[in-house]
Design an enzyme around this catalytic site. Structure first.
Site, PDB file in Angstrom:
ATOM      1  N   HIS A   1       0.792  -1.221   0.000  1.00  0.00           N
ATOM      2  CA  HIS A   1       0.000   0.000   0.000  1.00  0.00           C
ATOM      3  C   HIS A   1       0.830   1.280   0.000  1.00  0.00           C
ATOM      4  O   HIS A   1       0.266   2.374  -0.128  1.00  0.00           O
ATOM      5  CB  HIS A   1      -0.979  -0.020   1.192  1.00  0.00           C
TER       6      HIS A   1
ATOM      7  N   ASP B   1      -9.727  -0.681   4.089  1.00  0.00           N
ATOM      8  CA  ASP B   1      -8.533  -1.223   4.747  1.00  0.00           C
ATOM      9  C   ASP B   1      -8.911  -1.674   6.160  1.00  0.00           C
ATOM     10  O   ASP B   1      -9.776  -1.057   6.795  1.00  0.00           O
ATOM     11  CB  ASP B   1      -7.470  -0.100   4.834  1.00  0.00           C
TER      12      ASP B   1
ATOM     13  N   HIS C   1      -6.664  -1.355   8.293  1.00  0.00           N
ATOM     14  CA  HIS C   1      -5.774  -0.422   8.982  1.00  0.00           C
ATOM     15  C   HIS C   1      -6.031   1.009   8.532  1.00  0.00           C
ATOM     16  O   HIS C   1      -6.761   1.236   7.562  1.00  0.00           O
ATOM     17  CB  HIS C   1      -4.314  -0.805   8.707  1.00  0.00           C
TER      18      HIS C   1
ATOM     19  N   ASP D   1      -3.357   3.254   7.897  1.00  0.00           N
ATOM     20  CA  ASP D   1      -2.221   3.734   7.105  1.00  0.00           C
ATOM     21  C   ASP D   1      -1.993   5.230   7.343  1.00  0.00           C
ATOM     22  O   ASP D   1      -1.648   5.975   6.433  1.00  0.00           O
ATOM     23  CB  ASP D   1      -2.393   3.399   5.622  1.00  0.00           C
TER      24      ASP D   1
ATOM     25  N   HIS E   1       4.075   1.099   4.232  1.00  0.00           N
ATOM     26  CA  HIS E   1       2.686   0.855   3.806  1.00  0.00           C
ATOM     27  C   HIS E   1       1.677   1.257   4.891  1.00  0.00           C
ATOM     28  O   HIS E   1       0.496   1.425   4.579  1.00  0.00           O
ATOM     29  CB  HIS E   1       2.463  -0.598   3.356  1.00  0.00           C
TER      30      HIS E   1
ATOM     31  N   ASP F   1      -7.207  -1.893  -0.015  1.00  0.00           N
ATOM     32  CA  ASP F   1      -6.276  -2.852   0.592  1.00  0.00           C
ATOM     33  C   ASP F   1      -7.068  -4.140   0.814  1.00  0.00           C
ATOM     34  O   ASP F   1      -8.089  -4.132   1.508  1.00  0.00           O
ATOM     35  CB  ASP F   1      -5.781  -2.265   1.920  1.00  0.00           C
TER      36      ASP F   1
ATOM     37  N   ASP G   1      -6.726  -6.505   2.670  1.00  0.00           N
ATOM     38  CA  ASP G   1      -6.937  -6.929   4.064  1.00  0.00           C
ATOM     39  C   ASP G   1      -8.147  -6.240   4.700  1.00  0.00           C
ATOM     40  O   ASP G   1      -8.535  -6.572   5.829  1.00  0.00           O
ATOM     41  CB  ASP G   1      -5.662  -6.794   4.913  1.00  0.00           C
TER      42      ASP G   1
ATOM     43  N   GLU H   1      -1.849  -5.150  -1.837  1.00  0.00           N
ATOM     44  CA  GLU H   1      -1.545  -6.091  -0.750  1.00  0.00           C
ATOM     45  C   GLU H   1      -1.946  -7.537  -1.039  1.00  0.00           C
ATOM     46  O   GLU H   1      -2.037  -8.352  -0.115  1.00  0.00           O
ATOM     47  CB  GLU H   1      -2.140  -5.623   0.592  1.00  0.00           C
TER      48      GLU H   1
HETATM   49  C1  DIR Z   1       0.527  -1.108  11.295  1.00  0.00           C
HETATM   50  C2  DIR Z   1       0.097  -2.127  10.243  1.00  0.00           C
HETATM   51  N1  DIR Z   1      -0.519  -0.134  11.550  1.00  0.00           N
HETATM   52  C3  DIR Z   1       1.798  -0.401  10.863  1.00  0.00           C
HETATM   53  N2  DIR Z   1      -0.317  -1.522   9.046  1.00  0.00           N
HETATM   54  C4  DIR Z   1      -0.716  -2.187   7.933  1.00  0.00           C
HETATM   55  O1  DIR Z   1       2.811  -1.076  10.708  1.00  0.00           O
HETATM   56  O2  DIR Z   1       1.787   0.812  10.680  1.00  0.00           O
HETATM   57  N3  DIR Z   1      -1.270  -1.586   6.938  1.00  0.00           N
HETATM   58  N4  DIR Z   1      -0.565  -3.493   7.845  1.00  0.00           N
HETATM   59  O3  DIR Z   1      -1.852  -2.133   5.890  1.00  0.00           O
HETATM   60 MN    MN Z   2      -3.267  -0.513   3.733  1.00  0.00          MN
HETATM   61 MN    MN Z   3      -4.159  -3.012   5.704  1.00  0.00          MN
END
Ligand code: DIR
Ligand code: MN
Ligand code: MN
Ligand code: MN
Length: 295
Positions: free
Chosen positions: A98, A120, A122, A124, A137, A224, A226, A269
């Site tokens: 991402h 998502d 998350h 991001d 990402h 994303d 996920d 992703e």
């Molecule tokens: C977590 C994971 N918040 C980080 N983030 C992800 O590492 O900043 N984003 N997996 O897609």
């Molecule tokens: Mn993401």
């Molecule tokens: Mn994500």
């Protein structure tokens, strides 16, 4: 508009390797044929060139792994997206992790004021100060909003590429403390996976579209994989249980497609090394067919 497929076989922004194989895995799930049978004109422009990984992920003190490589890829993607839009086409970017949304959003926002719908698990929304992992990402939406390392925020121009009131997150269920803080400070609209269950996806998307397309020239969708429940999209690096169902996400894509506001999109992703019989690519293809269905 005719669609330009742009592959970005890059995964140095993620914590695990493998989503560099995403673009080809999605092509193997017959993306081009499926979009054509939806009646769309499609050109596969191939993959953009990605630099090899340096031996050290972190150079200097900035806590952002592979930042140089990420900036290089995103500059190329940015230029490719600008050219595609200038040619009157609709860029469809296949990730890759991402972190590439920095380049796609900078490109889509170059001549236009865009809104963004970000699907998502998350946020991001980390910066080098708040990131628990150093993985870029997890910082790309913050960077597009003008927050974070200047190498990311100044890509494609010094100004923020999007305004917080024109950003909506959908499917969220894993936020870090720094991300919660940024969401509160900027007043970013968010519909968690639980909000989607409670309100229904139609209501969520109507509200999202009102926010992101009201005072903009159009919408960029950043998906994303996920954001989906891991049962529908097992091939992702950071799965989180309790995600949105494939059918709900298809409804969202249909409503966004019908709105006629789409400028560009990325689907990111997909990690074939973690997948089960390419199911995550197949899910991505279903979503793209719903988004680009001719009406
Ligand atoms: C977590 C994971 N918040 C980080 N983030 C992800 O590492 O900043 N984003 N997996 O897609
Ligand atoms: Mn993401
Ligand atoms: Mn994500
Ligand atoms: Mn507005």
């Amino acid at each position: 508009k005719p669609i330009d497929i742009i592959g970005v076989p890059f995964d140095l922004g993620a914590g695990s390797r493998g989503c560099r194989m995403g673009p080809d895995a999605i092509r193997c799930a017959e993306l081009i044929q499926r979009l054509r049978s939806e009646g769309r004109e499609v050109k596969d422009t191939g993959d953009i060139m990605v630099p090899p990984a340096s031996s050290e992920p972190v150079i200097g003190s900035a806590k952002a792994k592979y930042l140089r490589e990420i900036v290089k890829v995103n500059r190329r993607l940015y230029r490719t997206v600008v050219a595609s839009i200038q040619n009157g086409r609709l860029p469809l970017i296949l990730g890759g992790d991402h972190s590439i949304a920095v380049g796609s959003i900078a490109g889509a926002g170059q001549w236009k004021r865009i809104g963004v719908i970000w699907f998502d698990a998350h946020g991001d929304l980390n910066t080098i100060q708040t990131s628990p992992s150093g993985n870029v990402h997890g910082m790309s939406l913050a960077a597009s909003l003008g927050c974070g390392h200047h190498a990311l925020t100044r890509l494609g121009g010094n100004q923020p590429k999007i305004r917080p009131e024109h950003v909506v997150l959908i499917g969220t269920r894993s936020l870090d403390p720094g991300e919660e803080e940024l969401i509160r400070r900027m007043g970013i609209q968010l519909y968690s996976a639980r909000d989607v269950k409670r309100m229904g996806m139609e209501e969520v998307v109507q509200r999202a579209l009102a926010a992101v397309s009201g005072h903009t020239d159009g919408v960029h969708v950043s998906f994303d994989m996920d954001g989906l429940d891991p049962s529908a999209a097992p091939g992702v690096g950071t799965p989180v249980s309790g995600g949105i169902r494939l059918q709900e996400a298809k409804t969202a894509m249909e409503l966004i497609g019908e709105s006629g506001t789409l400028i560009s999109a990325d689907f990111v992703e997909v990690n074939p090394a973690l997948d089960l019989r390419n199911r995550t690519s197949q899910a991505a293809v279903e979503l793209m067919c719903s988004l680009f269905r001719m009406r």
